[in-house]
Design a protein around this motif. Sequence first.
Motif, PDB file in Angstrom:
ATOM      1  N   VAL A  29       1.098  -1.442   0.038  1.00 22.23           N
ATOM      2  CA  VAL A  29       0.238   0.238   0.080  1.00 22.23           C
ATOM      3  C   VAL A  29       0.816   0.790  -0.149  1.00 22.23           C
ATOM      4  CG1 VAL A  29      -2.152   1.159   1.247  1.00 22.23           C
ATOM      5  CG2 VAL A  29      -1.547  -0.908   1.087  1.00 22.23           C
ATOM      6  N   LEU A  30       1.096   2.003  -0.806  1.00 26.64           N
ATOM      7  CA  LEU A  30       1.431   3.507  -0.980  1.00 26.64           C
ATOM      8  C   LEU A  30       0.479   4.556  -0.247  1.00 26.64           C
ATOM      9  CD1 LEU A  30       3.520   5.351  -2.299  1.00 26.64           C
ATOM     10  CD2 LEU A  30       1.663   6.182  -4.117  1.00 26.64           C
ATOM     11  N   ILE A  31       1.747   5.202   0.992  1.00 28.50           N
ATOM     12  CA  ILE A  31       0.330   6.033   1.348  1.00 28.50           C
ATOM     13  C   ILE A  31       0.820   7.250   1.235  1.00 28.50           C
ATOM     14  CG2 ILE A  31      -0.178   6.753   3.522  1.00 28.50           C
ATOM     15  CD1 ILE A  31      -1.117   4.202   4.074  1.00 28.50           C
ATOM     16  N   ILE A  32      -0.031   8.350   0.715  1.00 28.22           N
ATOM     17  CA  ILE A  32       0.471   9.921   0.563  1.00 28.22           C
ATOM     18  C   ILE A  32      -0.366  10.618   1.112  1.00 28.22           C
ATOM     19  CG2 ILE A  32       0.114  11.445  -1.655  1.00 28.22           C
ATOM     20  CD1 ILE A  32      -0.230   9.122  -3.716  1.00 28.22           C
ATOM     21  N   HIS A  33       1.039  11.808   1.246  1.00 30.77           N
ATOM     22  CA  HIS A  33       0.481  12.569   2.257  1.00 30.77           C
ATOM     23  C   HIS A  33       0.500  13.961   1.703  1.00 30.77           C
ATOM     24  CE1 HIS A  33       0.678  10.322   6.428  1.00 30.77           C
ATOM     25  NE2 HIS A  33       1.720  10.134   6.479  1.00 30.77           N
ATOM     26  N   GLY A  34      -0.778  14.649   1.494  1.00 33.82           N
ATOM     27  CA  GLY A  34      -0.890  15.897   1.148  1.00 33.82           C
ATOM     28  C   GLY A  34       0.284  16.739   1.654  1.00 33.82           C
ATOM     29  N   PRO A  35      -0.080  18.360   0.769  1.00 33.90           N
ATOM     30  CA  PRO A  35       0.199  19.425   1.550  1.00 33.90           C
ATOM     31  C   PRO A  35       0.129  19.961   3.023  1.00 33.90           C
ATOM     32  CG  PRO A  35      -1.365  20.201  -0.190  1.00 33.90           C
ATOM     33  CD  PRO A  35      -1.152  18.812  -0.127  1.00 33.90           C
ATOM     34  N   ASN A  36       1.471  20.247   4.004  1.00 33.44           N
ATOM     35  CA  ASN A  36       1.506  20.339   5.437  1.00 33.44           C
ATOM     36  C   ASN A  36       1.112  19.801   5.666  1.00 33.44           C
ATOM     37  OD1 ASN A  36       1.646  23.643   4.307  1.00 33.44           O
ATOM     38  ND2 ASN A  36      -0.707  23.081   3.616  1.00 33.44           N
ATOM     39  N   ILE A  37       1.126  18.233   5.848  1.00 33.08           N
ATOM     40  CA  ILE A  37       0.674  16.647   6.370  1.00 33.08           C
ATOM     41  C   ILE A  37       2.224  17.377   6.694  1.00 33.08           C
ATOM     42  CG2 ILE A  37       0.284  14.712   7.094  1.00 33.08           C
ATOM     43  CD1 ILE A  37      -2.195  16.452   5.954  1.00 33.08           C
ATOM     44  N   ASN A  38       3.164  17.292   7.058  1.00 27.23           N
ATOM     45  CA  ASN A  38       4.250  17.535   7.629  1.00 27.23           C
ATOM     46  C   ASN A  38       4.500  17.920   8.627  1.00 27.23           C
ATOM     47  OD1 ASN A  38       4.539  18.728   5.805  1.00 27.23           O
ATOM     48  ND2 ASN A  38       6.326  19.279   5.827  1.00 27.23           N
ATOM     49  N   LEU A  39       3.874  19.043   8.488  1.00 26.32           N
ATOM     50  CA  LEU A  39       3.790  20.084  10.015  1.00 26.32           C
ATOM     51  C   LEU A  39       2.848  19.378  10.638  1.00 26.32           C
ATOM     52  CD1 LEU A  39       4.353  23.334   8.169  1.00 26.32           C
ATOM     53  CD2 LEU A  39       5.406  21.991   9.144  1.00 26.32           C
ATOM     54  N   THR A  40       1.622  17.999  10.926  1.00 27.67           N
ATOM     55  CA  THR A  40       0.716  17.668  11.425  1.00 27.67           C
ATOM     56  C   THR A  40       1.180  17.631  13.083  1.00 27.67           C
ATOM     57  OG1 THR A  40      -0.164  16.772  10.110  1.00 27.67           O
ATOM     58  CG2 THR A  40      -0.872  16.329  12.729  1.00 27.67           C
ATOM     59  N   GLY A  41       0.899  17.728  14.052  1.00 25.51           N
ATOM     60  CA  GLY A  41       1.502  18.324  15.318  1.00 25.51           C
ATOM     61  C   GLY A  41       1.622  19.463  15.922  1.00 25.51           C
ATOM     62  N   LYS A  42       2.360  20.455  14.910  1.00 27.10           N
ATOM     63  CA  LYS A  42       2.972  22.073  14.669  1.00 27.10           C
ATOM     64  C   LYS A  42       2.798  22.867  14.718  1.00 27.10           C
ATOM     65  CE  LYS A  42       7.162  20.382  13.788  1.00 27.10           C
ATOM     66  NZ  LYS A  42       8.605  20.673  12.397  1.00 27.10           N
ATOM     67  N   ARG A  43       1.321  22.362  13.652  1.00 26.64           N
ATOM     68  CA  ARG A  43      -0.151  23.413  12.989  1.00 26.64           C
ATOM     69  C   ARG A  43      -1.813  23.238  13.609  1.00 26.64           C
ATOM     70  NH1 ARG A  43      -2.023  20.976   8.300  1.00 26.64           N
ATOM     71  NH2 ARG A  43      -3.076  23.081   7.263  1.00 26.64           N
ATOM     72  N   GLU A  44      -2.611  24.533  13.655  1.00 34.21           N
ATOM     73  CA  GLU A  44      -3.326  24.269  14.488  1.00 34.21           C
ATOM     74  C   GLU A  44      -4.401  22.683  14.962  1.00 34.21           C
ATOM     75  OE1 GLU A  44      -6.137  26.135  10.777  1.00 34.21           O
ATOM     76  OE2 GLU A  44      -4.599  24.986   9.628  1.00 34.21           O
ATOM     77  N   LYS A  45      -3.343  22.793  16.080  1.00 34.35           N
ATOM     78  CA  LYS A  45      -3.481  21.417  16.748  1.00 34.35           C
ATOM     79  C   LYS A  45      -4.749  21.597  17.505  1.00 34.35           C
ATOM     80  CE  LYS A  45       1.250  21.880  18.925  1.00 34.35           C
ATOM     81  NZ  LYS A  45       1.633  22.153  19.765  1.00 34.35           N
ATOM     82  N   GLU A  46      -5.545  22.781  17.031  1.00 30.35           N
ATOM     83  CA  GLU A  46      -7.526  22.528  17.964  1.00 30.35           C
ATOM     84  C   GLU A  46      -7.714  21.775  16.479  1.00 30.35           C
ATOM     85  OE1 GLU A  46      -6.867  25.717  15.361  1.00 30.35           O
ATOM     86  OE2 GLU A  46      -5.596  24.920  17.011  1.00 30.35           O
ATOM     87  N   VAL A  47      -7.064  21.480  15.406  1.00 33.01           N
ATOM     88  CA  VAL A  47      -8.115  21.016  14.065  1.00 33.01           C
ATOM     89  C   VAL A  47      -7.553  19.131  13.716  1.00 33.01           C
ATOM     90  CG1 VAL A  47      -8.400  21.274  11.832  1.00 33.01           C
ATOM     91  CG2 VAL A  47      -8.598  23.717  13.308  1.00 33.01           C
ATOM     92  N   TYR A  48      -5.821  19.540  13.870  1.00 35.04           N
ATOM     93  CA  TYR A  48      -5.260  18.548  13.625  1.00 35.04           C
ATOM     94  C   TYR A  48      -4.825  17.526  15.025  1.00 35.04           C
ATOM     95  CZ  TYR A  48      -5.877  20.004   8.994  1.00 35.04           C
ATOM     96  OH  TYR A  48      -6.909  21.027   8.035  1.00 35.04           O
ATOM     97  N   GLY A  49      -5.040  18.005  15.753  1.00 30.30           N
ATOM     98  CA  GLY A  49      -4.216  17.613  16.877  1.00 30.30           C
ATOM     99  C   GLY A  49      -3.147  17.694  17.051  1.00 30.30           C
ATOM    100  N   GLU A  50      -2.162  17.311  18.226  1.00 35.17           N
ATOM    101  CA  GLU A  50      -0.585  17.118  18.604  1.00 35.17           C
ATOM    102  C   GLU A  50       0.223  15.802  18.314  1.00 35.17           C
ATOM    103  OE1 GLU A  50      -0.407  18.702  22.490  1.00 35.17           O
ATOM    104  OE2 GLU A  50      -1.747  19.878  22.460  1.00 35.17           O
ATOM    105  N   VAL A  51      -0.842  14.836  17.896  1.00 37.21           N
ATOM    106  CA  VAL A  51       0.403  13.605  17.003  1.00 37.21           C
ATOM    107  C   VAL A  51       0.743  14.127  15.897  1.00 37.21           C
ATOM    108  CG1 VAL A  51       0.657  11.794  16.037  1.00 37.21           C
ATOM    109  CG2 VAL A  51      -1.717  12.087  18.141  1.00 37.21           C
ATOM    110  N   ASN A  52       2.206  13.855  15.793  1.00 32.64           N
ATOM    111  CA  ASN A  52       3.178  14.773  14.986  1.00 32.64           C
ATOM    112  C   ASN A  52       3.509  13.826  13.633  1.00 32.64           C
ATOM    113  OD1 ASN A  52       5.575  13.366  15.221  1.00 32.64           O
ATOM    114  ND2 ASN A  52       6.213  14.521  16.862  1.00 32.64           N
ATOM    115  N   TYR A  53       3.847  14.668  12.688  1.00 35.25           N
ATOM    116  CA  TYR A  53       3.939  13.681  11.872  1.00 35.25           C
ATOM    117  C   TYR A  53       4.452  12.188  11.717  1.00 35.25           C
ATOM    118  CZ  TYR A  53       5.000  13.315   6.236  1.00 35.25           C
ATOM    119  OH  TYR A  53       5.710  12.086   4.936  1.00 35.25           O
ATOM    120  N   GLU A  54       5.912  11.955  12.618  1.00 35.27           N
ATOM    121  CA  GLU A  54       6.911  11.323  12.298  1.00 35.27           C
ATOM    122  C   GLU A  54       6.166  10.428  13.496  1.00 35.27           C
ATOM    123  OE1 GLU A  54      10.981  10.364  14.235  1.00 35.27           O
ATOM    124  OE2 GLU A  54       9.911  11.600  13.778  1.00 35.27           O
TER     125      GLU A  54
END
Length: 148
Positions: free
Chosen positions: A4-29
């Motif tokens: 299975v190929l997992i494709i993360h689109g734009p700004n997903i690499n910043l998850t955990g850093k950006r808009e934590k109220e929307v995307y949560g605190e779990v980071n990309y890694e």
Amino acid sequence: MKRVLIIHGPNINLTGKREKEVYGEVNYEEINNMIKREASKLDIAVKIQQSNSEGEIINFIHSAENNFDAIIINPAAYTHYSLAIMDAIAAVSIPVIEVHISNIFGREEFRKTSVTASKCKGMITGFGPYSYVLALNAVKLLEDSIGG
């Protein structure tokens, strides 16, 4: 073993850093580690890609055709307007599952439209990083329902 190929689109690499109220605190890694752990449990091999570039995402999709059994994609902002990514999804013969960390239907009006989902096997939205885990289980269920 399913691939299975997992494709993360734009700004997903910043998850955990950006808009934590929307995307949560779990980071990309941590998201990628969750994906790898679940894939291992399900006997699925995963390759994880991330890009902020529409053209590169399209190339990932094209390259999956003969190398993977399914795609799990979070097109992020491209979800709402990328006809090119929609066309790339339509062009491959393997199942594609769209995922979103947030519930796109509970957000701003423009986010309630997914042009890419119309060409996907299904969509999982709003379960945080577990959306990817659920998508891996969906791939496994698809495999089991068609006999491997």
